[in-house]
Structures are given as structure tokens and as C-alpha cells.
Design an enzyme around this catalytic site. Structure first.
Site, PDB file in Angstrom:
ATOM      1  N   HIS A  37       0.698  -1.320   0.010  1.00 47.01           N
ATOM      2  CA  HIS A  37      -0.001  -0.121   0.138  1.00 47.01           C
ATOM      3  C   HIS A  37       0.844   1.287  -0.030  1.00 47.01           C
ATOM      4  CE1 HIS A  37      -3.392   2.674   1.033  1.00 47.01           C
ATOM      5  NE2 HIS A  37      -4.273   1.745   0.752  1.00 47.01           N
ATOM      6  N   HIS A  38       0.419   2.253  -0.868  1.00 48.46           N
ATOM      7  CA  HIS A  38       1.270   3.406  -1.001  1.00 48.46           C
ATOM      8  C   HIS A  38       1.399   4.077   0.426  1.00 48.46           C
ATOM      9  CE1 HIS A  38       3.276   6.668  -2.786  1.00 48.46           C
ATOM     10  NE2 HIS A  38       2.898   6.423  -4.107  1.00 48.46           N
ATOM     11  N   ALA A  39       0.468   3.807   1.333  1.00 45.29           N
ATOM     12  CA  ALA A  39       0.522   4.361   2.801  1.00 45.29           C
ATOM     13  C   ALA A  39       1.727   3.805   3.523  1.00 45.29           C
ATOM     14  CB  ALA A  39      -0.861   4.204   3.389  1.00 45.29           C
TER      15      ALA A  39
END
Length: 453
Positions: free
Chosen positions: A138-140
Site C-alpha cells: 500500500h502506498h500509505a
């Protein structure tokens, strides 16, 4: 629990079934001569045994005050590795086509927010004997550059090195760190201070750039078939090209290697849009992440990365003239950035990408003019051959995010003597994505012929 930064929280808030917010990568490995039939199975077992996970690979969104989500990370003490690490086999005949179909399905599915936000898939069954690894994070948790660096650290420069390093077991490189005893109020104060400092700088820089007419700014792009609301299914395509072909064009024309990459992409996009009867009269505009640190800047603090908008000259038929326009656009924009203080560079970068917040509101994404037409990103990779328990990394294809209003993404990375391109498109909005691979080759050939190499 640990507070989620405002930037990371945006990737969680903006995610939906139609908009998975993970970055991914597809690696192809050529097996060593002495590899047996259980080569991948043995690696799978060794990776499962590495149960000491770093914090990044143990966290997922938690809840504060009994139900407020996307504000804090929760850390799992016991991670089910058999869920996150999976073995897959391709159906017959095991071509690259079947591999990319599998990759497309995996890249279009959401990560489970009740578990740490990552997956790794070991893939066998390729008819040419190679094996593949598809990973998404996930880009988070990680951006594409950080994920690429972590992948490189898990491999080796030595083909005789048989140690298997799982990315989740690799600790961060030693560097100066802030104290962990930072209060929530303190974090919010720092964020508020940053925003307060950037806002006036952004306005001043934008005004100066407009007056001097030297800078490409958002909303100058035409509306195209790429700039539409998207569905949740994805299609991925990937291919490698020898770096020496790009270097030959660069040396013959005096432009940068990235200028050549952009010109190659521009020619392919022009051909694709002509084939779809959808080429606009005005040139497409690309958002290009760039390193803005000067060559004599020896200060620390990591890379200085900004976002520049580049005219792709897709309205021009001649490849050499198109390359010249792209070079002038990139050089002029980078010159403006180079004359600015660091804070204002970041402010102008934020100004360029801020309109993408409109994509979080589908109605606005459908009605508004696009801030730019496409993101074309060159992620630094390895310059030397890399190995995974003796298997040579044959292809390393970064796969990024498609969004409402940005239905196609092109990301590439250098891998030893090649440039490896990963294309991600909305399956509904971008028909026949794989044809872009042939059009990229045709465009590169056209550039070679146009400049005489």
C-alpha cells in the site's frame, strides 16, 4: 498505536474498489544452471521461516476512540505469513501473456485492511523456465522509490550468494532518527507549520512563472480518453529495452536520457491515440517526477524530488522535432526550479500535483479539465546485475496507480543494461493496452532513424 501522517492518510482515504492505492512490482528471474524442480518451493519455505517482521510489514489501519479510522496504525504481533506470501502456477501454455493476466488481476484487487497492507506472490509455470515474483504494498506504507530500494537490498550482486533475504525482515538502514517520543499535538503542529510556509510560496512562485511564461502549469492539458473516471479492473503490460539505444540517441542530440524516454513515450501515445481516433489537436502534458538536487549539492537529507509538467509535443509528427520540444520544455522547467529555494521547489511541486485531489470526487474528475494527461515516472534501479539465490534478475517492472482522470500510468526503472517499463491502465478505459508496447518500440526506432543512429 502510531499516528498516520496526513500524506499517508490521503492514500487510505482516497482508496475505493475502483481506486486501489498500492504500488507493485513484477520481477522475472533466470534460474541458475543447477536449479532443481524445487527451486521456488525451497525459497518459499525459507521465506516463510523469516518470521521477525519489521514494523512497516506489521501495520494496518487501526481505530481511535472506538471507531475513528485512518488516523492511527495498529501493529500485528502475530502476522499470518502464509496469507501474505503465496505460491502460484500459471495455466498452460505459461507464456508472458498468462503471467501478465495474473498480474493484472492481482494488481486490481484491494489489500485487506484488517491485515498488514502487503502481499508477495511467487509464480512458477513459465514455459521458458523462468520464475516471477509479484509484490504489492500500500502506498500509505511505502512509495515506489522506497519499495524499489527495499527490493534491491533483498537481492545480491554475487551470483554465488545463496542466502534468501525476505524484504519484510530487513531493518531500515542506519540513519539519524527523530526521537519516537513525539506527541500527537507536536506532529500536528509540524504539519500545520509546513502548510503555512508552503502556501504563500506557492502563490508567489506560480505568479512569477506565469509572468515569465517559462513554466508549464496545471490545466493546460487537453481532455483525452486517458482523463476519465475509471473502474476497478486493471490491465498491466511490461517490456524491456537496452539502455544503449537510449544513450545513443542522447549522445547524438545532446539531450538527457530522460528526454529520450519521454520522447519515446510521446511517440507511442500519439500512435495509440491516432489508432483510437482520439488524438487531440493540443499536445499532451505529462507529470514527471524529477531529482532537483544540483550536481554540486552535497548536503544530506535524501533525494530532492519535485514534479515537473512537460509538453509531450504529441501534435508534432516528426520524432526529432518532438524530442527537441520535449527537451526545451524539461530544460526550461528545471531551470525555473533550480533557481528557487528548497521550500519553494517543494511548494511548486505541490502546486503541480494538488489538482489531483479532484480525483477523489468522481463528479469533479469527470467534469474538470485535467491538470495533466499522464504520469511518466523513472524510478532509480540497479546498475549492476542482481541475483536471488543465484537466479539472475532478468526483468524488474514497476507497476503504479491509476486514478480517476489518470487512467494510464507509465513507470520505468533501470535494471543493469536495460530499461524496464511497466504500464498500468484501467481495463475498461484503455483498450488493447498491450499494443502500446509495440508502439513504444516503433517510437524508439523512429527516433533512432530521425537522429541517424
Amino acid at each position: 498505536m502510531e499516528l498516520i501522517s496526513p500524506t499517508d492518510s490521503l492514500f487510505l482515504l482516497g482508496e475505493s474498489r475502483e481506486h486501489p492505492m498500492h504500488v507493485g512490482g513484477l520481477q522475472l528471474f533466470e534460474l541458475p544452471e543447477d536449479a532443481g524442480p524445487e527451486f521456488l518451493a525451497d525459497i518459499y519455505a525459507e521465506m516463510l521461516a523469516q518470521e521477525d517482521l519489521q514494523p512497516t510489514f506489521r501495520k494496518h489501519p487501526g481505530e481511535l476512540f472506538g471507531g475513528i479510522a485512518n488516523l492511527a496504525w495498529s501493529f500485528d504481533g502475530d502476522v499470518d505469513l502464509e496469507y501474505h506470501l503465496r505460491r502460484s502456477a500459471l495455466p498452460s501454455p505459461g507464456r508472458i501473456r498468462e503471467l501478465l493476466e495474473l498480474t493484472s488481476r492481482l494488481h486490481g484487487s484491494l489489500l485487506d485492511r484488517h491485515r498488514p497492507l502487503w502481499e508477495t506472490h511467487l509464480v512458477e509455470g513459465l514455459s521458458d523456465g523462468r520464475v516471477a515474483v509479484y509484490t504489492k504494498v500500500h502506498h500509505a506504507l511505502l512509495d515506489g522509490v522506497s519499495a524499489m530500494k527495499l527490493m534491491r537490498r533483498s537481492l545480491s550482486l554475487d551470483p554465488r550468494d545463496i542466502e534468501v533475504r525476505a524484504p519484510w525482515s530487513l531493518g531500515p538502514r542506519k540513519r539519524a532518527k527523530e526521537s519516537r517520543a513525539v506527541s500527537a499535538v507536536g506532529q500536528l503542529q509540524r504539519v500545520a507549520g509546513s502548510i503555512a510556509g508552503i502556501a504563500p510560496s506557492t502563490l508567489m512562485v506560480a505568479r512569477a512563472a506565469l509572468l515569465e511564461q517559462q513554466l508549464t502549469l496545471p490545466f493546460g492539458a487537453p481532455k483525452t480518453m486517458f482523463n476519465v473516471p475509471i473502474g476497478g479492473a486493471r490491465r498491466c503490460a511490461a517490456q524491456s529495452w537496452p539502455i544503449k539505444r537510449f544513450v545513443a540517441i542522447k549522445d547524438a542530440t545532446g539531450v538527457t536520457l530522460n528526454d529520450v524516454v519521454l520522447a519515446m513515450c510521446a511517440g507511442a501515445l500519439r500512435a495509440y491515440l491516432i489508432e483510437q481516433h482520439a488524438l487531440p489537436d493540443r499536445p499532451l502534458i505529462a507529470m514527471v517526477p524529477v531529482n532537483l538536487r544540483s550536481e554540486d549539492d552535497n548536503s544530506g537529507g535524501g533525494n530532492m524530488v519535485g514534479s515537473i509538467l512537460c509538453c509531450l509535443a504529441t501534435d508534432v509528427d516528426d520524432p526529432a522535432q518532438r524530442l527537441e520540444i520535449i527537451h526545451d520544455s524539461m530544460a526550461g522547467n528545471k531551470e525555473v526550479f533550480g533557481q528557487l529555494p528548497r521550500l519553494q521547489r517543494l511548494a511548486l511541486s505541490a502546486f503541480n500535483v494538488a489538482p489531483m485531489a479532484l480525483t477523489l470526487v468522481p463528479v469533479l474528475a469527470a467534469a474538470a479539465a485535467p491538470p495533466f494527461n499522464i504520469v511518466i515516472s523513472n524510478v532509480p534501479g540497479a546498475r549492476e546485475p542482481l541475483y536471488w539465490r543465484g537466479a539472475r534478475l532478468d526483468g524488474n517492472y514497476p507497476l503504479s496507480i491509476a486514478l480517476d482522470g489518470q487512467a494510464l500510468n507509465i513507470t520505468l526503472s533501470n535494471n543493469a543494461d536495460n530499461l524496464d517499463f511497466g504500464l498500468v491502465g484501467c481495463r475498461r478505459s484503455i483498450p488493447h493496452l498491450q499494443r502500446l508496447l509495440g508502439q513504444l518500440e516503433d517510437s524508439l526506432t523512429g527516433l533512432e532513424e530521425a537522429v541517424g543512429v
